[in-house]
Design a protein around this motif. Structure first.
Motif, PDB file in Angstrom:
ATOM      1  N   LEU A 116       0.364  -1.123   0.341  1.00 39.82           N
ATOM      2  CA  LEU A 116      -0.388  -0.020  -0.421  1.00 39.82           C
ATOM      3  C   LEU A 116       0.283   1.306   0.009  1.00 39.82           C
ATOM      4  CD1 LEU A 116      -2.960  -0.574   2.383  1.00 39.82           C
ATOM      5  CD2 LEU A 116      -3.238  -0.314   0.546  1.00 39.82           C
ATOM      6  N   LEU A 117       1.914   1.276   0.576  1.00 40.65           N
ATOM      7  CA  LEU A 117       2.850   2.868   0.791  1.00 40.65           C
ATOM      8  C   LEU A 117       3.576   2.621  -0.886  1.00 40.65           C
ATOM      9  CD1 LEU A 117       3.993   4.151   1.779  1.00 40.65           C
ATOM     10  CD2 LEU A 117       5.907   3.022   3.230  1.00 40.65           C
ATOM     11  N   VAL A 118       4.024   1.307  -1.174  1.00 38.23           N
ATOM     12  CA  VAL A 118       4.824   1.882  -2.399  1.00 38.23           C
ATOM     13  C   VAL A 118       3.441   2.387  -2.793  1.00 38.23           C
ATOM     14  CG1 VAL A 118       5.648   0.390  -4.743  1.00 38.23           C
ATOM     15  CG2 VAL A 118       6.474   0.084  -1.968  1.00 38.23           C
ATOM     16  N   GLU A 119       1.708   1.785  -3.497  1.00 32.98           N
ATOM     17  CA  GLU A 119       1.468   2.448  -4.734  1.00 32.98           C
ATOM     18  C   GLU A 119       0.741   3.751  -3.997  1.00 32.98           C
ATOM     19  OE1 GLU A 119      -3.468   2.310  -5.407  1.00 32.98           O
ATOM     20  OE2 GLU A 119      -2.510   0.605  -4.770  1.00 32.98           O
ATOM     21  N   ALA A 120       0.759   4.266  -2.668  1.00 32.55           N
ATOM     22  CA  ALA A 120       0.455   5.516  -1.706  1.00 32.55           C
ATOM     23  C   ALA A 120       1.324   6.244  -2.716  1.00 32.55           C
ATOM     24  CB  ALA A 120       0.169   5.417  -0.633  1.00 32.55           C
ATOM     25  N   GLU A 121       2.346   6.392  -2.942  1.00 30.89           N
ATOM     26  CA  GLU A 121       3.900   7.169  -2.710  1.00 30.89           C
ATOM     27  C   GLU A 121       3.385   7.467  -4.447  1.00 30.89           C
ATOM     28  OE1 GLU A 121       7.534   4.853  -0.371  1.00 30.89           O
ATOM     29  OE2 GLU A 121       7.268   6.792   0.680  1.00 30.89           O
ATOM     30  N   ASP A 122       3.852   6.429  -4.954  1.00 36.72           N
ATOM     31  CA  ASP A 122       3.569   6.205  -6.304  1.00 36.72           C
ATOM     32  C   ASP A 122       2.251   7.824  -7.374  1.00 36.72           C
ATOM     33  OD1 ASP A 122       4.342   5.524  -9.223  1.00 36.72           O
ATOM     34  OD2 ASP A 122       2.685   4.553  -9.264  1.00 36.72           O
ATOM     35  N   VAL A 123       1.636   6.918  -6.258  1.00 35.27           N
ATOM     36  CA  VAL A 123       0.139   8.725  -6.981  1.00 35.27           C
ATOM     37  C   VAL A 123       0.642   9.645  -6.014  1.00 35.27           C
ATOM     38  CG1 VAL A 123      -2.305   8.949  -6.202  1.00 35.27           C
ATOM     39  CG2 VAL A 123      -1.292   6.343  -6.875  1.00 35.27           C
ATOM     40  N   PHE A 124       1.297   9.676  -4.705  1.00 37.35           N
ATOM     41  CA  PHE A 124       1.788  10.968  -4.455  1.00 37.35           C
ATOM     42  C   PHE A 124       2.868  11.265  -5.815  1.00 37.35           C
ATOM     43  CE2 PHE A 124       4.355  13.658  -1.525  1.00 37.35           C
ATOM     44  CZ  PHE A 124       3.141  14.082  -1.494  1.00 37.35           C
ATOM     45  N   ASP A 125       3.675  11.386  -5.906  1.00 37.51           N
ATOM     46  CA  ASP A 125       4.665  11.290  -6.678  1.00 37.51           C
ATOM     47  C   ASP A 125       3.641  12.219  -7.836  1.00 37.51           C
ATOM     48  OD1 ASP A 125       6.635  11.048  -5.099  1.00 37.51           O
ATOM     49  OD2 ASP A 125       7.382   9.145  -5.622  1.00 37.51           O
ATOM     50  N   GLU A 126       2.374  11.019  -8.945  1.00 43.86           N
ATOM     51  CA  GLU A 126       2.285  11.070  -9.520  1.00 43.86           C
ATOM     52  C   GLU A 126       1.568  12.601  -9.666  1.00 43.86           C
ATOM     53  OE1 GLU A 126       0.052   8.284 -11.289  1.00 43.86           O
ATOM     54  OE2 GLU A 126       1.433   7.096 -10.978  1.00 43.86           O
ATOM     55  N   GLU A 127       1.013  13.288  -8.760  1.00 43.35           N
ATOM     56  CA  GLU A 127       0.472  14.213  -7.741  1.00 43.35           C
ATOM     57  C   GLU A 127       1.309  15.418  -8.538  1.00 43.35           C
ATOM     58  OE1 GLU A 127      -2.790  15.994  -7.696  1.00 43.35           O
ATOM     59  OE2 GLU A 127      -3.552  14.021  -8.648  1.00 43.35           O
ATOM     60  N   GLN A 128       2.649  14.874  -7.952  1.00 41.44           N
ATOM     61  CA  GLN A 128       3.028  16.025  -8.003  1.00 41.44           C
ATOM     62  C   GLN A 128       4.194  16.365  -9.069  1.00 41.44           C
ATOM     63  OE1 GLN A 128       6.691  15.060  -4.835  1.00 41.44           O
ATOM     64  NE2 GLN A 128       5.672  16.962  -3.565  1.00 41.44           N
ATOM     65  N   LEU A 129       4.162  15.444 -10.004  1.00 42.83           N
ATOM     66  CA  LEU A 129       4.259  15.583 -11.396  1.00 42.83           C
ATOM     67  C   LEU A 129       3.275  16.052 -12.370  1.00 42.83           C
ATOM     68  CD1 LEU A 129       7.159  14.545 -12.737  1.00 42.83           C
ATOM     69  CD2 LEU A 129       6.006  12.731 -13.363  1.00 42.83           C
ATOM     70  N   ARG A 130       2.590  16.322 -11.589  1.00 45.04           N
ATOM     71  CA  ARG A 130       1.659  16.836 -12.612  1.00 45.04           C
ATOM     72  C   ARG A 130       0.949  18.412 -12.538  1.00 45.04           C
ATOM     73  NH1 ARG A 130      -1.333  12.201 -12.234  1.00 45.04           N
ATOM     74  NH2 ARG A 130      -2.473  11.350 -14.124  1.00 45.04           N
ATOM     75  N   GLY A 131       1.886  18.890 -11.425  1.00 47.82           N
ATOM     76  CA  GLY A 131       1.936  20.242 -10.330  1.00 47.82           C
ATOM     77  C   GLY A 131       1.115  20.106 -10.009  1.00 47.82           C
ATOM     78  N   SER A 132       0.135  19.829  -9.415  1.00 46.64           N
ATOM     79  CA  SER A 132      -0.698  19.916  -7.758  1.00 46.64           C
ATOM     80  C   SER A 132      -0.300  20.906  -7.366  1.00 46.64           C
ATOM     81  CB  SER A 132      -1.354  18.285  -7.316  1.00 46.64           C
ATOM     82  OG  SER A 132      -2.376  17.767  -8.846  1.00 46.64           O
TER      83      SER A 132
END
Length: 188
Positions: A116-132
């Motif tokens: 779960l942590l791996v998935e959450a960190e991946d989703v979080f990184d994607e949000e940051q990459l999108r410029g959120s």
């Protein structure tokens, strides 16, 4: 048997405290939640047995060992056994240590929380990459809270994987809300 031969007997006065103490000590060491639960149920049964052996009245009320409360064929002692009382108090100390200590994490739960942590960190990184993080103050605050949640979950993962998983699920839920809001904006 002749008159000179003493009666043969085997006294097991300490078996209850021995069983309670060992069950608690082993429960503190195992990381299989089913085995731990079985050991704690055994400890509970041993404790119920010992509770029945407390002196109910007279000198030493509340101390141990009035075995005739459980085994009516035994003679009524009416006086405390300091030896047995000491063993029960030692078991209480072992129980307190068990309660105060962290239970060893279960292997399956640790694995699930790690994934779960791996998935959450991946989703979080994607949000940051999108410029959120460049968005408005509410969006930046939300991402900041999620980062804090992920750091706390990572710190708790080795000792409290269930709590870590709960924190991670909260983060995933919040990140999904951001993704759903973005999808609805694109769909409009």
């Amino acid at each position: 048997m002749g008159p000179d031969v003493p009666p043969l007997g085997w006294r097991l006065g300490e078996l209850g405290t021995l069983l309670l103490g060992r069950a608690l000590a082993v429960a503190a060491q195992v990381n299989d939640h089913r085995l731990r639960a079985r050991l704690l149920r055994l400890a509970d049964e041993a404790w119920r047995h010992l509770e029945q052996r407390r002196l109910r009245d007279g000198r030493g009320t509340g101390l141990w060992d009035e075995a005739s409360n459980v085994y009516p064929t035994l003679p009524h002692r009416g006086a405390p056994s300091w030896y047995h009382t000491t063993r029960v108090v030692q078991c209480m100390g072992t129980a307190a240590d068990l309660i105060r200590g962290e239970p060893p994490p279960g292997l399956v739960l640790s694995d699930v929380a790690s994934e779960l942590l791996v998935e959450a960190e991946d989703v979080f990184d994607e949000e940051q990459l999108r410029g959120s993080g460049e968005g408005g103050p509410a969006l930046r605050d939300s991402l900041s809270r999620q980062a804090i949640g992920l750091r706390r979950a990572r710190r708790l993962l080795p000792t409290r994987p269930g709590t870590a998983a709960a924190l991670i699920l909260d983060v995933l839920r919040e990140l999904d809300k951001l993704a759903a809001a973005r999808e609805s904006e694109v769909g409009d």
